[in-house]
Design a protein around this motif. Structure first.
Motif, PDB file in Angstrom:
ATOM      1  N   MET A   1      27.212 -52.519   8.766  1.00 31.06           N
ATOM      2  CA  MET A   1      28.095 -52.992   7.703  1.00 31.06           C
ATOM      3  C   MET A   1      27.373 -53.037   6.354  1.00 31.06           C
ATOM      4  N   ARG A   2      26.061 -53.211   6.384  1.00 27.89           N
ATOM      5  CA  ARG A   2      25.318 -53.317   5.127  1.00 27.89           C
ATOM      6  C   ARG A   2      25.471 -52.062   4.276  1.00 27.89           C
ATOM      7  N   ARG A   3      25.486 -50.917   4.936  1.00 28.20           N
ATOM      8  CA  ARG A   3      25.650 -49.672   4.193  1.00 28.20           C
ATOM      9  C   ARG A   3      27.013 -49.616   3.495  1.00 28.20           C
ATOM     10  N   LYS A   4      28.047 -50.074   4.186  1.00 30.45           N
ATOM     11  CA  LYS A   4      29.392 -50.070   3.618  1.00 30.45           C
ATOM     12  C   LYS A   4      29.495 -51.032   2.441  1.00 30.45           C
ATOM     13  N   VAL A   5      28.920 -52.223   2.600  1.00 35.67           N
ATOM     14  CA  VAL A   5      28.965 -53.219   1.526  1.00 35.67           C
ATOM     15  C   VAL A   5      28.187 -52.728   0.312  1.00 35.67           C
ATOM     16  N   LEU A   6      27.033 -52.113   0.547  1.00 33.23           N
ATOM     17  CA  LEU A   6      26.253 -51.571  -0.571  1.00 33.23           C
ATOM     18  C   LEU A   6      27.038 -50.473  -1.285  1.00 33.23           C
ATOM     19  N   ALA A   7      27.740 -49.640  -0.527  1.00 29.86           N
ATOM     20  CA  ALA A   7      28.552 -48.579  -1.135  1.00 29.86           C
ATOM     21  C   ALA A   7      29.650 -49.169  -2.011  1.00 29.86           C
ATOM     22  N   GLU A   8      30.274 -50.268  -1.554  1.00 28.07           N
ATOM     23  CA  GLU A   8      31.307 -50.916  -2.360  1.00 28.07           C
ATOM     24  C   GLU A   8      30.715 -51.517  -3.630  1.00 28.07           C
ATOM     25  N   LEU A   9      29.543 -52.108  -3.517  1.00 26.37           N
ATOM     26  CA  LEU A   9      28.905 -52.711  -4.696  1.00 26.37           C
ATOM     27  C   LEU A   9      28.545 -51.628  -5.724  1.00 26.37           C
ATOM     28  N   ILE A  10      27.866 -50.576  -5.278  1.00 27.73           N
ATOM     29  CA  ILE A  10      27.443 -49.527  -6.207  1.00 27.73           C
ATOM     30  C   ILE A  10      28.650 -48.780  -6.764  1.00 27.73           C
ATOM     31  N   GLY A  11      29.609 -48.484  -5.903  1.00 23.85           N
ATOM     32  CA  GLY A  11      30.794 -47.761  -6.364  1.00 23.85           C
ATOM     33  C   GLY A  11      31.584 -48.540  -7.399  1.00 23.85           C
ATOM     34  N   THR A  12      31.781 -49.839  -7.154  1.00 21.63           N
ATOM     35  CA  THR A  12      32.506 -50.661  -8.127  1.00 21.63           C
ATOM     36  C   THR A  12      31.718 -50.806  -9.420  1.00 21.63           C
ATOM     37  N   MET A  13      30.410 -50.953  -9.304  1.00 19.04           N
ATOM     38  CA  MET A  13      29.573 -51.032 -10.501  1.00 19.04           C
ATOM     39  C   MET A  13      29.730 -49.774 -11.359  1.00 19.04           C
ATOM     40  N   LEU A  14      29.659 -48.614 -10.735  1.00 18.48           N
ATOM     41  CA  LEU A  14      29.777 -47.365 -11.489  1.00 18.48           C
ATOM     42  C   LEU A  14      31.183 -47.194 -12.058  1.00 18.48           C
ATOM     43  N   GLU A  77      43.006 -51.604   9.507  1.00 22.17           N
ATOM     44  CA  GLU A  77      42.105 -50.488   9.244  1.00 22.17           C
ATOM     45  C   GLU A  77      40.757 -50.939   8.704  1.00 22.17           C
ATOM     46  N   LEU A  78      40.595 -52.245   8.498  1.00 29.20           N
ATOM     47  CA  LEU A  78      39.321 -52.835   8.113  1.00 29.20           C
ATOM     48  C   LEU A  78      39.184 -54.140   8.888  1.00 29.20           C
ATOM     49  N   PRO A  79      38.078 -54.354   9.584  1.00 25.42           N
ATOM     50  CA  PRO A  79      37.916 -55.609  10.323  1.00 25.42           C
ATOM     51  C   PRO A  79      37.985 -56.808   9.381  1.00 25.42           C
ATOM     52  N   ALA A  80      38.666 -57.855   9.817  1.00 25.97           N
ATOM     53  CA  ALA A  80      38.807 -59.047   8.980  1.00 25.97           C
ATOM     54  C   ALA A  80      37.457 -59.644   8.614  1.00 25.97           C
ATOM     55  N   SER A  81      36.477 -59.482   9.492  1.00 26.58           N
ATOM     56  CA  SER A  81      35.146 -60.030   9.231  1.00 26.58           C
ATOM     57  C   SER A  81      34.447 -59.338   8.065  1.00 26.58           C
ATOM     58  N   GLU A  82      34.933 -58.161   7.682  1.00 31.86           N
ATOM     59  CA  GLU A  82      34.309 -57.416   6.586  1.00 31.86           C
ATOM     60  C   GLU A  82      34.982 -57.665   5.241  1.00 31.86           C
ATOM     61  N   LEU A  83      36.105 -58.367   5.243  1.00 33.33           N
ATOM     62  CA  LEU A  83      36.845 -58.535   3.998  1.00 33.33           C
ATOM     63  C   LEU A  83      36.050 -59.327   2.965  1.00 33.33           C
ATOM     64  N   LEU A  84      35.520 -60.481   3.340  1.00 30.94           N
ATOM     65  CA  LEU A  84      34.778 -61.288   2.377  1.00 30.94           C
ATOM     66  C   LEU A  84      33.549 -60.560   1.842  1.00 30.94           C
ATOM     67  N   PRO A  85      32.716 -59.933   2.688  1.00 31.22           N
ATOM     68  CA  PRO A  85      31.589 -59.160   2.146  1.00 31.22           C
ATOM     69  C   PRO A  85      32.035 -58.049   1.197  1.00 31.22           C
ATOM     70  N   TYR A  86      33.136 -57.382   1.508  1.00 32.60           N
ATOM     71  CA  TYR A  86      33.653 -56.345   0.618  1.00 32.60           C
ATOM     72  C   TYR A  86      34.015 -56.943  -0.737  1.00 32.60           C
ATOM     73  N   ILE A  87      34.762 -58.055  -0.724  1.00 28.67           N
ATOM     74  CA  ILE A  87      35.224 -58.641  -1.981  1.00 28.67           C
ATOM     75  C   ILE A  87      34.044 -59.139  -2.808  1.00 28.67           C
ATOM     76  N   VAL A  88      33.093 -59.794  -2.173  1.00 31.03           N
ATOM     77  CA  VAL A  88      31.911 -60.272  -2.900  1.00 31.03           C
ATOM     78  C   VAL A  88      31.164 -59.091  -3.524  1.00 31.03           C
TER      79      VAL A  88
END
Length: 232
Positions: A1-14, A77-88
Motif C-alpha cells: 500500500m505504501r507505493r500506492k499512497v506515495l503515488a497519490e501524494l506525488i501525483g497530487t503534488m504535481l 474498487e478500493l479497500p476501505a482501509s486505504e481510504l484514509l491514507p489516500y486522503i491524507v
C-alpha cells in the motif's frame, strides 16, 4: 500500500504544481487579460492531468481526489482501509504542490489566498463539475479515461462559474496560494461540500445507467494490481 499512497501524494503534488504554477505564469504573461491567463491555465492543466493519469494510473489508480477515492470505496474498487491514507496523501500532496509552485516562481512559500469564491452559482458549478467528473470516470471506455477526464476538466474550466475545481484536495491546496488559482480559506468549505454533493450525484447517475441486477464496471484508469481503478 505504501507505493500506492506515495503515488497519490506525488501525483497530487504535481497536479497542484501544474494548476498553480501555470496560473502564476499565465497571469504574469497575459498583461492583465484574464481570459488569456485562464486559457493558459486550462491548457497546462489538461496536458498535465493527462500525463499524470497515464503515469500514476497503474500504481494507485491516479485518483488525486478524495471524492473519487471515496466513490471507489463505495463501489468496492478500493479497500476501505486505504481510504484514509489516500486522503491524507492527497491533502499533503496538494499543500506541497502549492509550495513547489511558489518556490519555482520565487514568491513567498507561505501564503494564504484572499480570492473570494462564493455564492449559489459557484456552489452549483462545483456540484456540476464534480458530478460530471465522476460520471466520466465511471463510464469511460477501457483505456480512454485519461483522455476523457483531462478533456472534461478542460471544458469545465470554461463552462462552470467556478472554473471546475471538482476536487476537495485541490480546494485545500489552493487555499495556500494568493495567486490566480487561489481560493480563500473562508470560501473553501462551501466548495468542498458542493464537490461531495456532486460526487454523490455522479454516483447516482452512473447507477441509473447500469443494468438492473448486473453491475457493470467501467473503470477509468489503467489496471492496478489486476483491477481497474480510476482517476483525478
Amino acid at each position: 500500500m505504501r507505493r500506492k499512497v506515495l503515488a497519490e501524494l506525488i501525483g497530487t503534488m504535481l497536479l497542484l504544481a501544474v494548476v498553480i504554477g501555470s496560473g502564476i505564469m499565465g497571469e504574469r504573461l497575459a498583461g492583465g487579460n484574464v481570459a488569456i491567463a485562464l486559457l493558459a491555465n486550462t491548457l497546462a492543466t489538461v496536458g498535465g492531468l493527462y500525463v499524470l493519469i497515464e503515469v500514476f494510473g497503474p500504481l494507485s489508480g491516479a485518483h488525486f481526489n478524495p471524492a473519487v477515492s471515496a466513490a471507489m470505496v463505495l463501489r468496492g474498487e478500493l479497500p476501505a482501509s486505504e481510504l484514509l491514507p489516500y486522503i491524507v496523501a492527497q491533502l499533503i500532496g496538494a499543500l506541497l504542490g502549492a509550495w513547489l509552485a511558489h518556490a519555482m516562481f520565487d514568491v513567498p512559500i507561505l501564503q494564504f489566498s484572499t480570492r473570494i469564491r462564493a455564492g449559489t452559482g459557484q456552489w452549483i458549478a462545483e456540484a456540476v463539475a464534480t458530478a460530471g467528473l465522476l460520471l466520466v470516470i465511471l463510464r469511460a471506455p477501457a483505456g480512454r479515461a485519461s483522455v476523457l477526464v483531462a478533456s472534461y476538466i478542460g471544458a469545465a474550466y470554461w463552462f462552470t462559474a467556478s472554473t471546475s475545481f471538482a476536487n476537495p484536495a485541490a480546494a485545500f491546496g489552493r487555499m495556500f496560494t494568493n495567486s490566480f488559482a487561489g481560493i480563500s480559506p473562508a470560501s473553501a468549505p462551501g466548495f468542498v461540500l458542493a464537490e461531495l454533493a456532486g460526487a454523490a450525484i455522479g454516483l447516482g447517475l452512473n447507477r441509473a445507467f447500469e443494468r438492473p441486477q448486473l453491475r457493470l464496471r467501467h473503470p477509468n484508469m489503467i489496471e492496478s494490481s489486476g483491477e481497474r481503478e480510476e482517476a483525478r
